[in-house]
Design an enzyme around this catalytic site. Structure first.
Site, short mmCIF file in Angstrom:
data_model
loop_
_atom_site.label_atom_id
_atom_site.label_comp_id
_atom_site.label_asym_id
_atom_site.label_seq_id
_atom_site.Cartn_x
_atom_site.Cartn_y
_atom_site.Cartn_z
N ASN A 13 1.09 -1.10 -0.07
CA ASN A 13 -0.12 0.06 -0.01
C ASN A 13 1.06 1.29 0.16
OD1 ASN A 13 -1.88 1.96 0.31
ND2 ASN A 13 -2.35 1.47 2.66
N LYS B 188 0.01 4.26 -0.35
CA LYS B 188 -0.57 5.45 0.54
C LYS B 188 -0.66 6.80 -0.66
CE LYS B 188 -0.38 3.07 4.86
NZ LYS B 188 -0.10 3.34 6.44
N HIS C 100 -9.31 0.75 5.36
CA HIS C 100 -8.25 0.88 5.79
C HIS C 100 -8.38 1.91 7.13
CE1 HIS C 100 -3.96 2.34 6.73
NE2 HIS C 100 -3.57 1.22 5.94
N GLU D 268 -6.92 4.51 8.37
CA GLU D 268 -6.50 5.77 7.89
C GLU D 268 -7.99 6.53 7.23
OE1 GLU D 268 -1.88 5.21 7.33
OE2 GLU D 268 -3.07 5.31 5.63
N GLU E 32 -5.04 -4.87 10.72
CA GLU E 32 -3.95 -4.11 10.82
C GLU E 32 -4.16 -3.15 12.35
OE1 GLU E 32 -1.84 -2.46 7.06
OE2 GLU E 32 -3.73 -1.09 7.30
N GLY F 287 3.01 2.26 10.76
CA GLY F 287 3.85 3.20 10.49
C GLY F 287 4.83 3.67 11.81
N SER G 48 3.49 -2.41 10.43
CA SER G 48 5.21 -2.39 10.87
C SER G 48 5.67 -3.49 9.95
CB SER G 48 5.41 -1.92 12.05
OG SER G 48 5.01 -0.65 12.45
#
Length: 248
Positions: free
Chosen positions: A10, A12, A94, A96, A164, A170, A208
């Site tokens: 991904n 992003k 996701h 985010e 996730e 991240g 990660s």
């Protein structure tokens, strides 16, 4: 059939035309691999990415889609448009998107239905926040997201699930192997009870993932691959993850 292993990257909101140079080594790693390899770049890069990889085994996907086929939805992208550009998959739900755009389970479910109708494989994401983990609510949160986000028409051919943990994305932090195993076992049990082929739906771990920890993560039961963020931007980082999954 057994779940098909998948290494999904991904990108992003990262990457440009120059970044497509990274695809050559990724495509080489995908050739003849026992796992599928997928890159989900920003939508503007899908078409040039398809041109770059040609007849390679490397797959290309989108990062989101609208639930409608077309219409007055400025700035959105339809699943059919992704398919027309050459995409085979789309990431949905996701964390985010859920956090930054207020996406609910019902919205993710509607998008997954649109993806299925367009012939795309929906990669549906679930995951808990740090506060939810600290409150020992992880399994309840994941179960609720699964029930609300996965449409009834889901099956092993059109759906992939990705766990996730929000607090690991991240940050360089990763749950313990036991924590990952616990959530993936819950996901497998939920899908097996609900879908006729739920035992064959691929389950990915994300958060990660990097070359240093990929092999031990892929050794966990019911982990069939990874949804990789930052480490998928460069071939030097992503290819070892592909290699580790291929050997798992």
């Amino acid at each position: 059939m057994a779940p098909r292993k998948l290494a999904a990257g991904n990108w992003k909101m990262n990457g440009d035309l120059a970044a497509l140079d990274q695809l050559d080594d990724m495509a080489a790693a995908a050739e003849g691999a026992t796992c599928d390899v997928l890159i989900c770049p920003p939508a503007l890069l899908i078409h040039p990415m398809m041109a770059r990889i040609g007849a390679s085994d490397l797959l290309v996907g989108g990062q989101d889609c609208h639930h409608a086929d077309k219409g007055a939805h400025t700035g959105d992208i339809a699943a059919l448009q992704l398919r027309d550009a050459g995409a085979t998959h789309v990431i949905l739900g996701h964390s985010e998107r859920r956090a930054d755009h207020g996406e609910t389970d019902a919205m993710v479910r509607a998008k997954a239905q649109a993806a299925h109708a367009a012939g795309l494989t929906a990669i549906i994401c679930v995951g808990e926040t740090e506060a939810e983990r600290d409150a020992d609510r992880t399994l309840d949160v994941i179960a609720t997201q699964l029930a609300g986000s996965v449409p009834d028409g889901a099956n092993a051919r059109n759906t992939v699930l990705a766990y996730e943990p929000v607090w690991a994305i991240g940050t360089g932090r990763t749950p313990t192997l036991d924590q990952i195993a616990q959530v993936h076992a819950l996901m497998r049990d939920h899908l097996s009870a609900r879908l006729s082929d739920g035992a064959d739906v691929a389950l990915l771990y994300g958060g990660s993932v990097k070359p240093a920890n990929a092999a031990e993560i892929f050794a966990i039961a019911h982990v069939n691959g990874a949804l990789v963020g930052g480490a998928s931007l460069k071939a030097a980082d992503f290819v070892p993850i592909i290699t580790a999954l291929d050997a798992a």
